[in-house]
Scaffold this active site. Structure first.
Site, PDB file in Angstrom:
ATOM      1  CG  ASP A   6      -1.657   1.251   1.489  1.00 29.73           C
ATOM      2  OD1 ASP A   6      -1.603   2.149   0.624  1.00 29.73           O
ATOM      3  OD2 ASP A   6      -2.322   1.355   2.547  1.00 29.73           O
ATOM      4  CE  LYS A  68      -1.406   7.121  -3.535  1.00 33.90           C
ATOM      5  NZ  LYS A  68      -1.916   6.104  -2.606  1.00 33.90           N
ATOM      6  CD  GLU A 145      -5.006   3.777  -2.539  1.00 36.03           C
ATOM      7  OE1 GLU A 145      -5.861   4.557  -2.086  1.00 36.03           O
ATOM      8  OE2 GLU A 145      -3.859   4.135  -2.850  1.00 36.03           O
ATOM      9  CG  ASP A 168     -10.858   3.824   1.547  1.00 37.07           C
ATOM     10  OD1 ASP A 168     -10.398   4.544   2.442  1.00 37.07           O
ATOM     11  OD2 ASP A 168     -10.139   3.192   0.756  1.00 37.07           O
TER      12      ASP A 168
END
Ligand code: AMP
Length: 571
Positions: A6, A68, A145, A168
């Site tokens: 992850d 990121k 994800e 999420d």
């Protein structure tokens, strides 16, 4: 051995499929979470993870985080005397995780499943793949994800027939996925996302309170002040969740402000953000053709779902308590390890099949003939509709607007808007069409979207059968194989702090940060401890170092919990 990673905005984790289940891998500091931070030490060595994170405030010029967000763009970060691409910084984090997995498994690790946000575009996915390559990892699969989270939960819940929704809420994005499970088949039915909504927006509300209560706007340009204010707001946000209220003071130059809120006031302030949670949920339900009442379960993932008001909202939304069986920080990595297990065809997973969808619509720009006979350009023609099961290949025919036209431009877009200017452009291709016989037959445009979320575009001139492929990576962000090789060589030449010294580096970085935050005697005391520990390190006596490190850690922790801090982040 394939590992599951992850690669997060704030933290990254690595997990492996071992003894019939997913297992998280601890880093050199014994933690499952490795901060996605990279720094350059004063002697030019690279620091990754906790030690770098501790230096964010004390050495902002030599430390990078949140890179990121820049994946797939040209934006670089300058660390000490060199610019780093986001792929390189991510590669350094990946390398550190790879080393942790190798230490854990006792064998070399060369392959990985890496998770990406579902909304990641083609360029962002390719950048993630390059980051893997730069870290010496063959990326076996890029996994969405929310799909990873669902995979972890699906397995956790024992594979009974069920329809569930994954809610999420991470640091910067809100992802919703709806899944169906039957006979070991896990199917993503729909994914939807708001990529401008996450836990950080809730902390920002508290940051804005400081400006509303007396800090002048020009303080926003003071990077060090802002770093500290955001850190204060972040911990206040957690305190409100844990204790029902929080209060902190800030000072900038001669201005002061107090921010104090209880849970009720914070919830009221958060209402506009909470309202936005509905949209992706409604879209996902509609796309999956499932009614909220037919869901068997609602699963929470993402750190921000720890906020009690979010849990309460999810309960109200679905009329039932959500499932919180797994740690929200860990589910994505666990799901990546399950995918790795599937790739390795582990026996325990023999019956499990996973299908995913393309979470956004992909299409091209077209010109339309208006009622008055004139033409207008900039309209979107979807080719692959969002939430189509992947892999998928779709073809559509387009025609030249006029008989003299010599070329047709194929622009490739991702998004849902009617006009292409509101969607994300992925690439373009000019196709030659010869005026004359067959000219009006047009071109066939084929979009092929694979399980990794990578797109290939093929255009065939119908009259001639000539096919042209669009290499989407022709965009400026693309790295050629030569450039990747060059960057790989430079990265390999970097001196990275050895794994076994990282813990002590992190301890020193934490003490340096405390030194900056404290004043007077306490500051002097921390300064003395730093000096003492640095001297211990030079003895290379491992037992003594371990003993002193433990005492040092305890002393720092007690200073932190006693709150001997200067009362404001501007001091
Ligand atoms: P993730 O991207 O899933 O790691 O989630 C990170 C987000 O979770 C950040 O915005 C954090 O502020 C938030 N978060 C983590 N723990 C808590 C907590 N105890 N209370 C509120 N928010 C939290």
């Amino acid at each position: 051995m394939i590992v599951g990673i992850d690669l997060g905005t704030t933290n990254s984790l690595v997990a492996v499929w071992k003894d019939g289940g997913p297992r998280l891998v601890p880093n050199a500091l014994g933690s499952f979470l490795t901060p996605s931070c990279v720094g350059v030490d004063d002697d030019g060595q690279i620091l990754i993870g906790e030690a770098a994170r501790e230096r964010l405030q004390t050495h902002p010029q030599r430390t990078a985080s949140l890179f990121k967000r820049h994946m797939g763009s040209m934006r670089t970060s300058r660390l000490a005397d060199r610019d780093y691409r986001p792929e390189e910084l991510s590669a350094l984090v990946l390398r550190s995780l790879k080393a942790d997995a190798e230490a854990f498994l006792g064998e070399a690790v060369t392959e990985a499943v890496i998770t990406v946000p579902a909304y990641f575009s083609d360029a962002q996915r390719k950048a993630t793949r390059v980051a893997g390559e730069l870290a010496g990892l063959k990326v076996e699969r890029l996994l969405n994800e929310p799909t990873a989270a669902a995979l972890a939960y699906g397995l956790h819940d024992g594979g009974t027939e069920t329809q569930f929704l994954v809610f999420d809420l991470g640091g910067g994005t809100f992802d919703v996925s709806i899944l169906e499970m039957f006979d070991g088949v896990m199917e993503v039915r729909a994914s939807a996302c708001d990529n401008m909504l996450g836990g950080e927006d809730f902390a920002n509300l508290l940051v804005e309170q400081a400006f509303a209560n007396g800090i002048p706007d020009k303080a926003r340009n003071d990077a060090v002040f802002m770093q500290r204010l955001v850190a204060r707001a972040e911990s206040a946000k957690r305190d409100i969740g844990a204790n029902g209220s929080a209060s902190f003071d800030v000072r900038w130059e001669n201005s002061e402000a107090n921010v104090a809120l209880d849970a009720e006031a914070f919830e009221k302030l958060s209402q506009p953000l909470m309202d936005r949670l509905w949209r992706p949920i409604e879209r996902a339900l509609r796309d999956a053709r499932i009614r909220a009442a037919d869901l068997n379960n609602v699963v929470l993932a993402g750190g921000a779902t720890r906020m009690p008001m979010i849990r309460a909202l999810a309960t109200r939304m679905f009329g039932r308590f959500p499932v919180i069986g797994l740690n929200p920080d860990e589910v994505v990595a666990l799901g990546a390890a399950v995918q790795a297990g599937l790739k390795m065809k582990d026996k325990a997973l023999e019956e499990t099949v996973m299908t995913d969808v393309c979470p956004y619509t992909l299409g091209t720009g077209v010109i339309k003939r208006l009622d008055n006979g004139s033409h207008a350009e900039g309209f979107y023609a979807p080719i692959i509709q969002r939430n189509t099961v992947v892999p998928v290949s779709r073809v559509q025919r387009f025609f030249p607007v006029s008989a003299e036209q010599k070329a047709i431009r194929i622009d490739v877009y991702q998004g849902e808007s009617r006009l292409v200017r509101d969607n994300i452009k992925l690439g373009e291709l000019d196709v030659q069409v010869q005026p004359g016989p067959g000219h009006a037959d047009g071109v066939d445009v084929r979009f092929t979207y694979d399980v990794n979320g990578l797109l290939e575009v093929e255009v065939m001139v119908v009259a001639t059968g000539i096919v042209q492929r669009l290499v989407i990576e022709s965009g400026e962000t693309h790295m050629s194989p030569e450039e990747i090789a060059k960057r790989l060589a430079t990265l390999s030449a970097l001196k990275i702090h050895p794994r076994d010294t990282l813990e002590n580096r992190a301890l020193l970085a934490r003490a340096e940060r405390l030194y900056e935050q404290l004043l007077g005697d306490m500051r002097e005391h921390v300064g003395q401890m730093i000096l003492h520990f640095e001297q211990t390190l030079t003895t290379q006596d491992t037992q003594r170092i371990a003993r002193d490190a433990e005492a040092f850690r305890k002393a720092l922790a007690s200073i932190e919990t006693d709150g001997y801090f200067a009362p404001d982040p501007g001091a």
